[in-house]
Design a protein around this motif. Structure first.
Motif, short mmCIF file in Angstrom:
data_model
loop_
_atom_site.label_atom_id
_atom_site.label_comp_id
_atom_site.label_asym_id
_atom_site.label_seq_id
_atom_site.Cartn_x
_atom_site.Cartn_y
_atom_site.Cartn_z
N MET A 1 39.93 39.80 50.18
CA MET A 1 39.58 40.94 49.29
C MET A 1 38.80 40.40 48.02
O MET A 1 39.38 39.58 47.41
CB MET A 1 40.57 41.96 48.88
CG MET A 1 40.08 43.44 48.24
SD MET A 1 41.70 44.31 48.39
CE MET A 1 40.98 45.31 47.00
N SER A 2 37.80 41.00 47.86
CA SER A 2 37.21 40.39 46.64
C SER A 2 37.88 40.97 45.14
O SER A 2 38.29 41.99 45.40
CB SER A 2 35.60 41.01 46.74
OG SER A 2 35.44 42.24 46.32
N SER A 3 37.27 40.26 44.15
CA SER A 3 38.09 40.75 42.88
C SER A 3 37.48 41.80 42.31
O SER A 3 37.98 42.57 41.35
CB SER A 3 38.03 39.62 41.99
OG SER A 3 36.57 39.14 41.80
N SER A 4 36.28 42.27 42.68
CA SER A 4 35.36 43.27 42.23
C SER A 4 35.24 44.28 43.14
O SER A 4 34.85 44.17 44.39
CB SER A 4 33.88 42.87 41.81
OG SER A 4 33.20 43.95 41.22
N ILE A 5 35.85 45.57 43.10
CA ILE A 5 35.68 46.65 43.99
C ILE A 5 34.39 47.80 43.62
O ILE A 5 34.64 48.00 42.20
CB ILE A 5 36.76 47.43 44.05
CG1 ILE A 5 37.99 46.73 44.81
CG2 ILE A 5 36.83 48.67 44.95
CD1 ILE A 5 39.34 47.10 44.79
N SER A 6 33.59 48.12 44.44
CA SER A 6 32.77 48.85 44.00
C SER A 6 33.06 50.30 43.63
O SER A 6 34.02 50.72 44.30
CB SER A 6 31.61 48.86 44.85
OG SER A 6 31.70 49.55 46.09
N ARG A 7 32.35 51.34 42.97
CA ARG A 7 32.59 52.41 42.70
C ARG A 7 32.50 52.91 43.97
O ARG A 7 33.41 54.28 44.14
CB ARG A 7 31.66 53.06 41.60
CG ARG A 7 32.26 54.06 40.97
CD ARG A 7 31.24 54.82 40.00
NE ARG A 7 30.50 53.73 39.39
CZ ARG A 7 29.50 53.90 38.72
NH1 ARG A 7 29.11 55.06 38.21
NH2 ARG A 7 28.55 53.06 38.21
N ARG A 8 31.64 53.03 44.92
CA ARG A 8 31.36 53.67 46.03
C ARG A 8 32.74 53.33 46.96
O ARG A 8 33.19 54.33 47.63
CB ARG A 8 30.26 53.32 46.96
CG ARG A 8 30.11 54.09 48.23
CD ARG A 8 28.71 53.53 48.85
NE ARG A 8 27.72 54.04 48.20
CZ ARG A 8 26.41 53.72 48.31
NH1 ARG A 8 26.01 53.15 49.50
NH2 ARG A 8 25.58 54.31 47.56
N ARG A 9 32.96 52.04 47.24
CA ARG A 9 34.26 51.81 47.79
C ARG A 9 35.53 52.52 47.43
O ARG A 9 36.43 53.09 48.46
CB ARG A 9 34.31 50.30 48.08
CG ARG A 9 35.52 49.96 49.10
CD ARG A 9 34.80 49.96 50.44
NE ARG A 9 35.73 49.75 51.52
CZ ARG A 9 36.02 50.28 52.48
NH1 ARG A 9 35.10 51.39 52.78
NH2 ARG A 9 36.87 49.87 53.27
N LEU A 10 35.59 52.41 45.95
CA LEU A 10 36.95 53.00 45.58
C LEU A 10 36.92 54.67 45.92
O LEU A 10 38.10 55.10 46.17
CB LEU A 10 36.91 52.82 43.96
CG LEU A 10 38.09 53.50 43.12
CD1 LEU A 10 39.36 52.67 43.62
CD2 LEU A 10 37.94 53.43 41.89
N ALA A 13 37.65 55.24 49.56
CA ALA A 13 39.06 55.00 49.85
C ALA A 13 39.97 56.33 49.26
O ALA A 13 40.86 56.67 49.92
CB ALA A 13 39.63 53.89 49.23
#
Length: 76
Positions: A1-10, A13
Motif C-alpha cells: 500500500m502506498s504511503s499516500s492515499i488519494s482523495r478519490r480512493r478514500l 472506500a
C-alpha cells in the motif's frame, strides 16, 4: 500500500463501507466490492461521459466569472 492515499480512493472506500454497513452485508464481504443495485432497473444509466468541448455556457453569472478569470489570467 502506498504511503499516500488519494482523495478519490478514500471517498470510494468510505462510501463502500457505509453502503455495506447500512445493508448489513459487511460481514463476509469486502466493502470495496459491495454492489448496490439501482433504485429502478427499468431506467438504466441516465448519465454518460461526454467531451468538455460539448459544453457551452449561456449568458449567466458563471459565464461572467469565466470571462473575468480568463481576462485576469491573460493579464498576468
Amino acid at each position: 500500500m502506498s504511503s499516500s492515499i488519494s482523495r478519490r480512493r478514500l471517498l470510494q472506500a468510505a462510501g463502500a463501507t457505509a453502503a455495506a454497513s447500512a445493508t448489513g452485508s459487511f460481514i463476509g464481504s469486502s466493502p470495496a466490492r459491495a454492489a448496490i443495485p439501482p433504485a429502478r432497473a427499468d431506467i438504466g444509466v441516465s448519465a454518460h461521459p461526454f467531451e468538455l468541448g460539448q459544453v457551452r455556457l449561456t449568458a449567466s453569472r458563471w459565464l461572467d466569472n469565466q470571462d473575468r478569470t480568463r481576462n485576469y489570467l491573460r493579464f498576468v
